[in-house]
Enzyme design. Sequence first.
Site, PDB file in Angstrom:
ATOM      1  NE  ARG A  63     -47.042  24.848 -47.378  1.00 26.62           N
ATOM      2  CZ  ARG A  63     -47.814  25.149 -48.446  1.00 26.62           C
ATOM      3  NH1 ARG A  63     -47.638  26.255 -49.115  1.00 26.62           N
ATOM      4  NH2 ARG A  63     -48.769  24.325 -48.850  1.00 26.62           N
ATOM      5  CD  GLN A  93     -31.522  23.831 -42.704  1.00 30.66           C
ATOM      6  OE1 GLN A  93     -31.499  24.382 -43.791  1.00 30.66           O
ATOM      7  NE2 GLN A  93     -31.056  22.611 -42.532  1.00 30.66           N
ATOM      8  CB  VAL A  95     -40.969  27.708 -40.422  1.00 32.40           C
ATOM      9  CG1 VAL A  95     -39.730  28.394 -40.987  1.00 32.40           C
ATOM     10  CG2 VAL A  95     -41.750  27.031 -41.546  1.00 32.40           C
ATOM     11  CG  HIS A 111     -34.408  28.895 -42.286  1.00 30.07           C
ATOM     12  ND1 HIS A 111     -34.210  27.784 -43.088  1.00 30.07           N
ATOM     13  CD2 HIS A 111     -33.200  29.518 -42.230  1.00 30.07           C
ATOM     14  CE1 HIS A 111     -32.949  27.751 -43.486  1.00 30.07           C
ATOM     15  NE2 HIS A 111     -32.310  28.783 -42.974  1.00 30.07           N
TER      16      HIS A 111
END
Length: 235
Positions: A63, A93, A95, A111
């Site tokens: 990611r 939310q 990242v 998050h």
Amino acid sequence: MTDTMDRKPNLVISTGAGMSAESGIRTFRDAGGMWEEYPVMQVASADGFRADPALVHRFYNARRRDLFKAQPNEGHRILASLEDRFNVEVITQNVDDLHERAGSHNVLHLHGELTKVRAMDDPSLLFTLTEDNPDTDPHTVIDGHKVRPHIVFFQEDVPNFALATEIVEQADIFVIIGTSLSVYPAAALVRYVRPGVPVYYIDPNPAAVPAGIHVIRAGASEGLRKLAGILGVNA
Ligand code: OAD
């Protein structure tokens, strides 16, 4: 001292994965979303991390590598430009760091953050990874500490939620963008909006929401252009 006449209105924005979709970052629950390919509880839960930490590190390494290749989209840039007229607070939310890279100054991550890892033995110790050194594994040691992704796993508390509710309570306008509103407590933020405050929800495939919320059925960039028009701003 400030004069109330000079105060910019507080524009509070709550974003989810759809905010970054136009930057090429996959969402989670759409068709073709991340959780179709990867079992969510294996790669994104506290139990999953305990069972197979190497798998979880590899998932977030991938990611992170995708994120380093991505760029903020027009929607991120419009949000940053709204700071000329509003006190903009982004509660995300996501990242990724695309809000920050687009120029937003006040971004609260619910998050966690993909570009950071934290010490296993001290959650307050964060380390930033760079494009030249993007990968970690269970044996990685930084400054004498083993590290884990700086991500809030399912089954863990959301440490920034209390602060987020305080920010939402101060909103003069509240906007939700690109989230399926299926993960709590983030999905509950709208409940902290004061009565009478206008609420907008920008999403091409919006979740069911209570009456009174203005739904703008559009992608993030198009929806934010529309919202800017509603707010009387040239975007
Ligand atoms: P979801 O994947 O659940 O929802 C994405 C939303 O984005 C959907 O409502 C889509 O309709 C919408 N969408 C798709 N394309 C869009 C576009 N171009 N513009 C605007 N919206 C678009 O993602 P989240 O609601 O963010 O947490 O998911 C919440 C959390 O679940 C994530 O933070 C992540 C995940 O598990 C963790 O892993 C801790």
